[in-house]
Design a protein around this motif. Sequence first.
Motif, short mmCIF file in Angstrom:
data_model
loop_
_atom_site.label_atom_id
_atom_site.label_comp_id
_atom_site.label_asym_id
_atom_site.label_seq_id
_atom_site.Cartn_x
_atom_site.Cartn_y
_atom_site.Cartn_z
N ASP A 134 -3.94 -10.30 -1.78
CA ASP A 134 -4.14 -9.33 -2.43
C ASP A 134 -3.27 -7.99 -2.48
N LYS A 176 -7.31 -13.53 2.09
CA LYS A 176 -7.43 -13.05 0.63
C LYS A 176 -6.87 -11.58 0.75
N GLN A 177 -7.13 -10.83 1.68
CA GLN A 177 -6.72 -9.59 1.76
C GLN A 177 -5.01 -9.47 1.62
#
Length: 255
Positions: free
Chosen positions: A69, A65-66
């Motif tokens: 993002d 997810k990081q």
Amino acid sequence: MSRIKELFETKKNILSIYYTAGYPGLNDTVTVAEALEQNGAQIIEVGFPYSDPVADGPIIQASSKQSLDQGMDLKTLFEQLKDLRKRVNIPVVLMGYFNTVLQFGVENFCKACVEVGVDGCIVPDLPIVEYEELYQPIFEKYGISNIFLVTPQTSPERIRKIDAISTGFIYLVSSSATTGQQLQLSENTEGYFSRIADMKLKNPMMTGFGIYNKETFDKACQYANGAIIGSAFVKVLDPNDLTGSIKSFMTAFKP
């Protein structure tokens, strides 16, 4: 001779490390790979992130997810890897989900792998039948090893099929859990490993899922050619001391 084939013909107890591309920083991908080789890794598995990583535990899910993002995608990853072979000599495998590859284009993906020096890929959700019918000629055209997973539930017939169409190694999943669950060598697990070993498959095997320290690595190597560590490594990556945190983690696995 391919880098993967040469490695398995010359080494035992092979240590493979998985990490997420673009983590902890978007531009850290090759820096991590280089530090891993310098500190004893023998295969590198670079995960390309996906928004719904069903086989991954919370640590790798959070890293994915990081990374997403921060702007990671396959186009960015291949741009980052264009100078990979100026800095890294050991085999490099990409790992991720098929929807990402399909959106990029399977032939474009294989062609890009060759251009940057990637040796193979692991796509856990690509069905064997679909691979054989639609994509095997493309992978073979570019010489990219497609690495399949075997689990405790995989039938002997399917394992034989995987062995027949594999060209790199077979990924022996230690349990049916997601990544990040610590390996518990129960009687059932040892029986599963022994059953696979007794099949005398032509391809080498690497054990993954739940390998997190030297003890579990050594146990896994009793039944395979080596083992893969993912979540335990991703967990220790320190953005403030990236190479230092890698060196510290890898020290435990030095002979």
